[in-house]
Design a protein around this motif. Structure first.
Motif, short mmCIF file in Angstrom:
data_model
loop_
_atom_site.label_atom_id
_atom_site.label_comp_id
_atom_site.label_asym_id
_atom_site.label_seq_id
_atom_site.Cartn_x
_atom_site.Cartn_y
_atom_site.Cartn_z
N ILE A 1 42.30 36.74 36.82
CA ILE A 1 42.16 38.49 37.20
C ILE A 1 41.00 38.47 35.95
CG2 ILE A 1 43.60 40.95 36.30
CD1 ILE A 1 46.26 39.11 36.41
N ASP A 2 40.22 39.61 36.88
CA ASP A 2 38.99 40.32 35.65
C ASP A 2 38.93 41.39 34.88
OD1 ASP A 2 39.09 42.30 37.79
OD2 ASP A 2 37.63 42.08 39.23
N GLU A 3 38.20 40.98 34.54
CA GLU A 3 37.93 42.10 32.97
C GLU A 3 38.38 43.93 33.63
OE1 GLU A 3 35.34 40.80 34.57
OE2 GLU A 3 34.12 39.35 33.38
N ASP A 4 38.32 43.94 34.77
CA ASP A 4 38.66 45.03 35.08
C ASP A 4 40.29 45.19 35.90
OD1 ASP A 4 36.55 46.63 34.52
OD2 ASP A 4 35.24 46.17 36.19
N GLY A 5 41.33 44.43 35.24
CA GLY A 5 42.10 44.26 35.95
C GLY A 5 42.61 44.17 37.32
N LYS A 6 41.51 43.53 38.11
CA LYS A 6 42.23 43.46 39.65
C LYS A 6 42.46 41.67 39.80
CE LYS A 6 38.81 47.25 40.69
NZ LYS A 6 38.17 47.66 41.51
N GLN A 7 42.11 41.25 40.88
CA GLN A 7 42.22 39.87 41.34
C GLN A 7 41.11 40.00 41.94
OE1 GLN A 7 45.69 39.33 44.44
NE2 GLN A 7 47.45 40.49 43.13
N HIS A 8 40.54 38.93 41.23
CA HIS A 8 39.22 37.90 41.69
C HIS A 8 39.15 36.76 42.50
CE1 HIS A 8 35.22 37.21 41.40
NE2 HIS A 8 35.44 35.75 41.65
N ASP B 1 46.12 40.32 46.82
CA ASP B 1 45.36 41.30 47.53
C ASP B 1 44.52 40.59 48.73
OD1 ASP B 1 46.24 42.98 45.95
OD2 ASP B 1 44.05 42.96 44.75
N ASN C 1 40.86 40.98 50.20
CA ASN C 1 39.57 40.42 49.32
C ASN C 1 39.73 39.20 48.28
OD1 ASN C 1 40.64 42.16 46.97
ND2 ASN C 1 38.47 43.16 47.03
N THR C 2 41.31 38.98 47.68
CA THR C 2 40.39 37.56 46.49
C THR C 2 39.93 36.22 46.96
OG1 THR C 2 43.28 38.42 45.45
CG2 THR C 2 42.27 36.29 45.47
N THR D 1 38.85 33.55 51.64
CA THR D 1 39.30 35.12 51.04
C THR D 1 40.91 34.94 51.75
OG1 THR D 1 38.71 36.29 52.67
CG2 THR D 1 37.03 36.03 50.75
#
Length: 445
Positions: A120-127, A175, A177-178, A201
């Motif tokens: 989970i990246d710095e913005d809270g999104k599933q990278h 997600d 786009n993960t 992905t």
């Protein structure tokens, strides 16, 4: 955030380094820690964590060496039953590294103790998701490697059912786009139908991966179990080594005895790692030729032909190449199997005869043809109707099944494996001539 994919072509094995705000996490690191230290130095960062998805069967991990040398924390599911200090990661547990978060996803199916790790990246999104041997690009990790190995004993049918649940209850809910970061690519024996792509992905896997398309559990299990490749002899041993944690690579390589110009005992197992031409021109009687070129799958075939409890002499043409062969043996935990690494052994009087290719083409019935490809390869069609299929990993055990009334010709798909196969069967030479079809097999495909 910086992500580096380290890929070992010989083992088709991928590991990952993730840097964030001066801290580095590693996922499924291979036995050689130098590339990861170089990565950390490049980013002026410190390695603080190792995430292990499961105890690997096909390579030795460096997690314990990293802990002992750098003081990193090892994160793994407690179900693995390891012998070292670790931080348990159950489903949903999270660890912060720099400004990113790793969330454990329990994803059994390849093994009963398998974690994947959602980044989970710095913005809270599933990278991305580091899927280990659970989800590959175009495939999923085979379920038959843990029968009789590991801390938990589970049947392959049970594991296949677990994989169905993992696909539908875990990966399908991520997600679209993960990014999918698997531990293996095409050529790995941990799956059967991997794509040539090394990353993907979730959306692409939902679209292209067969495992997402079968919605009946019974049908999924049947399809999953069908057509799996052979299991190399060394796989169960590697699982146990990784559960305990391996000796440091430098110590392992340095511990191997090296000699020059000695006479190797006649009854010893000898692995000759030289190229085919050098081997044919003179070698120790009974030696097995597993060639150790940069692009050769030396590790896989060494661990498929020689069992983890067998000791052997390792022959190379010079000290530099001997060191390289020892290093590669250590990648699968076989450094302790080497009695001695030898350059220029004395008793190299055995030579190989060249096949009369014109006679073979004109009179193939005058020869016993041994096809040493895997059974799954032969299902796609034989090159010779009268060929006997004995896969290379089984050849030493099924030696006595080879007819001795005709000259023997050994072939594989491209010429690399047949060198090893013909050398194994060279013991027939007292009664029967043995030939390696080598790369000439391509003329018959």
């Amino acid at each position: 955030m910086n992500i580096q994919h380290f890929y070992d072509d010989a083992l088709a094995q991928g590991s990952f380094a993730i840097e964030s705000n001066g801290e580095v996490a590693l996922v499924d690191p291979s036995r050689d820690i130098k590339p990861y230290i170089d990565f950390a130095d490049k980013h002026n960062a410190k390695i603080v964590a190792v995430f292990e998805t499961h105890p690997h069967a096909d390579f030795i991990s460096s997690h314990l060496e990293l802990k002992e040398k750098l003081g990193v924390d090892i994160y793994i599911n407690e179900k693995v039953g390891v012998s070292y200090d670790f931080e348990n990661m159950n489903h949903g547990d999270e660890v912060k590294v720099g400004d990113v978060t790793f969330r454990a996803l329990f994803t059994p199916g390849h093994s009963p103790d398998h974690n994947s790790y959602l980044l989970i990246d710095e913005d809270g999104k599933q990278h991305g998701v580091f899927t280990g041997d659970s989800l590959f690009v175009g495939d999923v990790g085979r379920p038959d490697l843990r029968e009789g190995a590991g801390n938990i004993q589970v049947s392959k049918k049970e594991l296949a059912g677990m994989m169905f649940d993992t696909i539908n209850d875990v990966f399908s809910n991520l997600d679209d786009n993960t990014v999918v970061y698997p531990a293996h690519g095409p050529g790995s024996l941990c799956g059967k139908n991997m794509s040539s792509d090394l990353t993907s992905t979730i959306a692409k896997e939902k679209s292209d991966n067969w495992a997402f398309h079968i919605k009946d559990k019974g049908e999924f299990v049947e399809a999953f179990l069908d057509g799996q490749k052979f299991i190399p002899k060394y796989f169960p041993n590697s699982v146990e080594v990784n559960r305990k944690g391996a000796q440091t690579l430098d110590e392992a390589v340095k511990s191997v005895k090296r000699e020059k110009g000695i006479e190797i005992p006649a009854d010893a197992i000898v692995i000759d790692a030289r190229d085919g031409e050098s081997f044919r021109s003179g070698h120790v009687k009974g030696a097995i030729n597993i060639q150790n070129g940069e692009k050769d799958k030396f590790e896989t075939w060494l661990g498929s032909i020689v069992g983890p409890n067998e000791k052997f002499y390792l022959v190379a043409e010079n000290e530099e190449k001997l060191d390289f062969a020892i290093y590669r043996a250590a990648k699968i935990g076989y450094e302790g199997n080497i009695i001695s690494g030898v350059v220029d052994p004395k008793n190299t009087s055995e030579k190989e005869s060249d096949l009369n290719l014109d006679d073979f083409k004109s009179n193939p019935d005058h020869y016993t043809i041994i096809d040493i490809r895997n059974a799954s390869e032969v299902e796609g069609g034989k090159f010779f109707d009268n060929a006997i299929n004995i896969p290379l990993p089984d050849l030493r055990e099924k030696f006595d099944e080879i007819p001795k009334d005709k000259p023997v010709v050994v072939h594989c798909a491209g010429g690399y494996r047949s060198a090893a196969g013909a050398s194994i069967l060279s013991k027939l030479k007292e009664n029967t001539e043995v030939y390696d079809l080598s790369e000439a097999v391509k003329e018959f495909q």
